[in-house]
Design an enzyme around this catalytic site. Structure first.
Site, PDB file in Angstrom:
ATOM      1  N   GLU A 189      43.512 -32.736  28.531  1.00 14.68           N
ATOM      2  CA  GLU A 189      44.699 -33.492  28.038  1.00 14.68           C
ATOM      3  C   GLU A 189      45.770 -33.322  28.975  1.00 14.68           C
ATOM      4  OE1 GLU A 189      47.020 -34.315  24.057  1.00 14.68           O
ATOM      5  OE2 GLU A 189      45.272 -33.406  23.778  1.00 14.68           O
ATOM      6  N   GLN A 192      41.554 -31.366  19.473  1.00 17.31           N
ATOM      7  CA  GLN A 192      42.248 -30.663  20.683  1.00 17.31           C
ATOM      8  C   GLN A 192      42.971 -29.339  20.271  1.00 17.31           C
ATOM      9  OE1 GLN A 192      43.078 -28.926  23.401  1.00 17.31           O
ATOM     10  NE2 GLN A 192      43.694 -30.897  24.812  1.00 17.31           N
TER      11      GLN A 192
END
Length: 301
Positions: free
Chosen positions: A96, A54
């Site tokens: 996320e 991420q």
């Protein structure tokens, strides 16, 4: 509303298919893969793990709470994207914030697009998809571009094609990584815009970057004013004989002292001192509420 209900019901049906060990899908060519891969599936939150690739590393708590409140009222409107790891186990590729907000309000499932990809493909998907998002700060975008260069070996030309951005735009983001880390943090926290950063990156010496950064913050300079300050600095540098030499501040402040201020105030403090022992402390704040918090810490009121 009926169409949305039907769509959710379909997602739950596909979710049941994925929980059947006899229908464990490992590649796009497996039986029933076409029913799942690329479709919206209702996945249990507890079978999804966060993505170590991420690019976003900074999650604003207030913004996350606002998103959680919206999800509580309206549900997750835009599905997250995951990749299948093994039977009934998935990893986030993008989304996320939606994943975190869904857990925050106590949801058990979340709508998700399922992809099948290896680590390299997952990293590239995560970086490219996140670069397209509007809520990444300029430094996060720059770091994502740099990772595509370092870890995927994409040239700026290839990257331009993949993300749909001009090469000059990519170059401007990458140049921000030449700024002092304190200034990069200032951009991430919203004290400076990308325009300010693009002006400051023309200053080679990090200590001079910091001096100008303090001036921008203390005088609330616009981007245009910052560009003029940088221009004046460069003119003085090119013609030192026409200017009075400025005594460089002595580096008498220890990192330990600065860290104590940072930890106590929970913000990035800039401390500068001169040879005669005088100096100044710059304490940035993000909002009126943050200012009140700092006032209470400093004054006890």
């Amino acid at each position: 509303m009926a169409k949305a209900t039907k769509k959710q019901a379909l997602g739950r049906g596909l979710s049941a298919l994925l929980k059947d060990p006899e229908n464990d899908i490992k590649s796009a060519s497996d039986k029933n893969a076409d029913k799942v891969v690329g479709n919206i599936v209702e996945l249990d939150l507890d079978v999804i793990e966060v993505n170590p690739f991420q690019p976003r590393s900074n999650f604003n708590d207030d913004a996350l709470k606002e998103l959680a409140s919206s999800i509580k009222e309206l549900g997750v409107i835009q599905p997250i994207t995951v990749r299948k790891l093994e039977f009934n186990k998935y990893q986030l590729v993008s989304g996320e914030r939606r994943f975190r907000a869904s857990k925050l309000v106590g949801l058990k499932t979340v709508p998700a697009y399922i992809r099948i990809a290896n680590d390299q493909e997952s990293l590239e998907m995560a970086l490219v998809e996140n670069i397209q998002r509007q809520d990444l700060d300029p430094i996060e975008i720059a770091l994502s571009y740099q990772r595509l260069i370092d870890e995927i070996q994409l040239t700026q030309e290839k990257m331009s094609e993949r993300v749909g951005k001009k090469r000059s735009t990519i170059t401007n983001y990458l140049r921000l990584l030449r700024l002092d880390p304190i200034i990069q943090t200032g951009i991430r926290d919203g004290f400076l815009s990308m325009g300010h950063g693009r002006a400051l990156v023309n200053i080679d010496k990090k200590e001079d970057q910091i001096d100008l950064y303090e001036k921008i913050i203390s005088e609330n300079l616009s981007v245009r004013a910052t560009e003029q300050v940088v221009k004046n600095y460069q003119e003085k540098k090119d013609n030192p004989e026409t200017t009075t030499k400025k005594t460089a501040p002595a580096n008498t402040i220890s990192e330990k002292t600065i860290n104590k201020f940072n930890n106590y105030l929970n913000t990035k403090v800039v401390i500068k001192a001169t040879d005669n022992g005088k100096g100044k402390i710059t304490i940035p704040f993000k909002s009126q509420e943050d200012l009140e918090r700092l006032k209470k810490l400093i004054t006890g009121e």
